[in-house]
Design an enzyme around this catalytic site. Structure first.
Site, PDB file in Angstrom:
ATOM      1  CB  CYS A 160      -1.012   0.205   1.172  1.00  0.00           C
ATOM      2  SG  CYS A 160      -1.711  -1.453   1.064  1.00  0.00           S
ATOM      3  CG  HIS A 293      -1.801   4.489   5.868  1.00  0.00           C
ATOM      4  ND1 HIS A 293      -2.274   4.361   4.548  1.00  0.00           N
ATOM      5  CD2 HIS A 293      -1.728   3.265   5.964  1.00  0.00           C
ATOM      6  CE1 HIS A 293      -2.178   3.187   4.165  1.00  0.00           C
ATOM      7  NE2 HIS A 293      -2.403   2.156   5.197  1.00  0.00           N
ATOM      8  CD  GLU A 304      -1.525   7.631  10.194  1.00  0.00           C
ATOM      9  OE1 GLU A 304      -2.895   6.508   9.975  1.00  0.00           O
ATOM     10  OE2 GLU A 304      -1.237   7.933   9.175  1.00  0.00           O
ATOM     11  CE  LYS A 323      -5.739   4.598   2.641  1.00  0.00           C
ATOM     12  NZ  LYS A 323      -5.163   5.600   2.611  1.00  0.00           N
ATOM     13  CG  HIS A 328      -6.779   0.902   1.546  1.00  0.00           C
ATOM     14  ND1 HIS A 328      -5.660   1.664   1.057  1.00  0.00           N
ATOM     15  CD2 HIS A 328      -5.536   0.176   2.162  1.00  0.00           C
ATOM     16  CE1 HIS A 328      -4.314   1.656   1.369  1.00  0.00           C
ATOM     17  NE2 HIS A 328      -4.627   0.058   2.163  1.00  0.00           N
ATOM     18  CG  PHE A 386       0.115  -5.745   4.581  1.00  0.00           C
ATOM     19  CD1 PHE A 386      -0.169  -4.849   5.651  1.00  0.00           C
ATOM     20  CD2 PHE A 386      -0.780  -6.435   3.664  1.00  0.00           C
ATOM     21  CE1 PHE A 386      -1.762  -5.055   6.263  1.00  0.00           C
ATOM     22  CE2 PHE A 386      -2.087  -7.325   4.270  1.00  0.00           C
ATOM     23  CZ  PHE A 386      -2.507  -6.084   5.189  1.00  0.00           C
TER      24      PHE A 386
END
Lengths: 397, 212, 85
Positions: A160, A293, A304, A323, A328, A386
């Site tokens: 991502c 994010h 985060e 998002k 996403h 990831f």
């Protein structure tokens, strides 16, 4: 010094930058059930789908109808062309000085998965030609060819954070004198592959996602593409083109904690944000807006948020997860959100984090809740992937 | 700035190679899993998570393990970073296919999260970073063939910009039982010390030398 | 019960690829996560799969799973209760 002279975006909330911006201001999300994917989950899991079929995209882009295209290629060409046109790259004579760097996590998976069953289980070996667009690097080749770009061309696949890492790579190519202009960003299509995969990880919400809300249960999977045009100061001045902003700083770090989960204290995220600000020579207090994010999963938002509090020493500036509008978009998110960051700077506006009601208990952080017009000089944009791959970009004037 | 390939490792279907010398030759009849396990056992380390990885992550993990044996990696806490830049052609195709099969099986529709996790190219980089505590930049490039120029450019810029003081760079691909990896350990060249310079030519040479 | 426990141990070792773990050596009362076998969040999801595949028990969320998977004995208890119901 890396300037930005063009941007392009296609997502569930718009087919170009202008319509994305309109949706952001109107608080209109693009989350709903899929029109184009025949998945078991099609009336269960809402997604952020680009509201055009492949056929419509092929028409819109005036591509040869006899060829086959992955949705990845189509979305990539759509957004990259917009960035290309805004930066007037058609006028550049030496095409070898323009590079194209694109990130993706699944490549042409959307196309391959349609033929896989027939090929593998029903023995229809003639279908093999339909897999030639599968490779992650294939869409990069196609888009570079469509735009007649002949400089360095590379594909990045770091989940991502792919698009954000493509932007870093692009900035470095300019710094190193290996290109004058770089089209950089990323793309990912929706596919049964990712829908089922993320569902097996139990991090998909059956409702529109609620990032940074205490009641959040997961993300909405989405698709799209986003690219910006990075340009050297010399080239920009020579061409007399108006910049949209600058890439002031960037950093990529590894959380080195778990394959998919972020560390509770957000170690990698803290490092990425701090190092990006350090490279930009900017104090955390000078950041006007953070495009987080913010996937809407339990793990990401807590980690985060903790990292934000560390980096900003408790005084976290205005922040939101867009998002909540787009879903996403995986490998595309850093590119799309780069465009949103530049729009924030150029229009002096920050966007709300949709559907937020209650702070995460352990954090007490409240994201931006309405459209607010104010001076925005510096935007920090986060993209975490990831593999513990954390990237932060700093945009400015 | 001059950079040196301090060490390099490679694994192919026949053997594990370290700096051009064979470290371990696989039994010719061994299956891929058995080869990977043999390479793991030969190291004599205990890392139970190894067995949870897919073949490509095992391959990359082993390549880094052989490469880093006896090397002291810098620690990010003292402001010195280690970077990791990997590449291949097929991304995570081997596991992608495995996962796609589980989606195609309609009677027993139970896609496995542990398999899905490995359907990303850069998970192998994450596994190596976890093992060695690498917190610096990590990236994964996809190219049609081994692209030494891109790798040398990328890593050189990381050193020029002082974003790392050590770097692991390489190629890692496991597909349909075929194993192919080349990892190189890069550091700044020490004045007056002879060694293999980190150039496009030398990196290509290392890649070709370790070809089966 | 003891038969179910030893069967479960073997299934856990297989499902989670615990190559060097002897099923008989697993303490059925010890915690599966954290210290115990050192399992993580992905393993928890795989255990949900194991329950569905072998015992036709559906577990909706990872949080629900975490309670049921506190130990092998807890898993066995849950299976027995579920199968009687």
């Amino acid at each position: 010094m890396t300037w930005i002279t063009g941007m392009g975006a296609v997502s569930a909330i718009g087919l170009d930058v202008a319509s994305n911006y309109q949706s952001l201001l109107e608080g209109k999300d693009g989350i709903g059930y899929t029109e184009y994917i025949d998945t078991y989950h099609k009336r269960i899991l809402p997604v952020g789908e680009v509201k055009l079929s492949n056929e419509q995209l092929i028409d819109l882009l005036s591509l040869d109808k006899r060829d086959i295209y992955s949705r990845t290629e189509l979305l990539s060409i759509k957004a990259a062309s917009e960035a290309y046109a805004q930066a007037c790259l058609g006028e550049i004579k030496d095409r070898t000085r323009i590079a194209f760097i694109s990130g993706t996590s699944v490549g042409g998976m959307d196309l391959s998965e349609r033929y896989y069953k027939g090929y593998e289980l029903e023995g229809k070996r003639e279908l093999v030609t339909n897999f030639r667009k599968h490779g992650c690097y294939k869409h990069t080749e196609s888009a570079a060819k469509a735009l007649n770009v002949k400089g360095i061309s590379t594909t990045i696949s770091t989940a991502c954070s792919s698009a954000a890492n493509a932007i870093i790579y692009g900035a470095r190519l300019i710094d190193a004198g290996l290109a004058d202009i770089v089209i950089a960003g990323g793309v990912d299509p929706l596919s049964k592959f990712t829908i089922n995969g993320f569902n097996s990880l139990k991090i998909l919400d059956t409702e529109p996602t609620r990032p940074f809300d205490d009641s959040r249960v997961g993300l909405n999977l989405a698709e799209g593409a986003g690219y910006i045009v990075l340009e050297s100061e010399q080239s920009m001045k020579q061409r007399g083109i108006q910049p949209l902003g600058r890439l002031l700083g960037y950093a990529n770090t590894c959380d080195a904690y778990h394959q998919t989960a972020s560390s509770p204290e957000g170690k990698g995220a803290v490092l990425a944000m701090s190092k990006a600000l350090e490279l930009a020579g900017i104090l955390p207090s000078a950041v006007d807006y953070v495009n987080v994010h913010g996937t809407g999963t339990q793990n990401n938002d807590l980690s985060e948020g903790t990292a934000l509090k560390t980096v900003f020493d408790g005084k976290v500036p205005s922040f939101s997860s867009t998002k909540s509008y787009t879903g996403h978009t995986l490998g595309a998110s850093g590119g799309i959100e780069a465009a949103y960051s530049l729009l924030a700077i150029n229009n002096g506006v920050v966007y709300p984090n949709l559907r937020f009601k209650t702070s995460i208990a352990d954090l007490g952080l409240i994201p931006q809740q309405q459209v607010e017009y104010k001076t925005v000089n510096v935007v920090l944009s986060n993209s975490f992937g990831f593999g513990g791959n954390n990237t932060s970009l700093v945009f400015g004037r | 700035m001059k950079l040196t390939i301090k060490k390099w490792s490679a694994i192919n279907d026949r053997e594990v190679i370290l700096n051009g010398e064979s470290k371990l030759v696989f039994a010719s009849t061994a299956a891929t899993d058995q080869k990977l396990e043999a390479a793991y056992r030969a190291l004599g380390v205990a890392y139970p998570k190894f067995f949870k990885m897919d073949a490509q992550s095992k391959l990359g993990w082993l390549s880094a393990e052989y490469l880093c044996e006896g090397v002291k990696l810098f620690d990010a806490s003292v402001g010195k970073d280690v970077a990791l830049v990997l590449s291949n052609r097929k991304s995570s195709l081997d596991t992608d296919e495995h996962y796609q099969q589980s989606l195609t099986n309609e009677e027993e529709f139970l896609p496995s999260p542990a398999v899905f996790v490995y359907t990303l190219a850069n998970i192998v980089a994450g596994e190596i970073c976890i093992r060695h505590g690498i917190k610096g930049e990590n990236n994964f490039l996809i190219s049609e063939s081994f692209d030494a120029a891109s790798l040398v450019n990328y890593v050189s810029i990381l050193f020029e910009e002082e974003l790392c003081q050590q770097c692991l760079v390489g190629w890692v691909e496991a597909y349909h039982g075929k194993l192919r990896s080349v990892f190189a350990f890069i550091e700044k060249t020490t004045e007056g010390k002879a060694g293999l310079l980190f150039t496009i030519e030398n990196l290509n040479q290392v890649y070709q030398t370790s070809e089966l | 019960m003891s038969e179910l426990i030893s069967k479960l141990k073997q299934q856990i070792v297989d499902q989670l690829n615990l190559a060097d773990v002897d099923p008989a050596g697993i303490d059925e009362n010890a915690s599966l996560f954290g210290e115990g076998l050192g399992l993580d969040s992905i393993d928890a999801l795989e255990l949900i799969l194991l329950m569905q595949k072998n015992y036709n028990i559906k577990i909706a969320t990872a949080e629900e799973g975490q309670k049921i998977f506190s130990s092998v004995r807890a898993m066995a208890d849950f299976i027995e209760t579920h199968q009687k119901a």
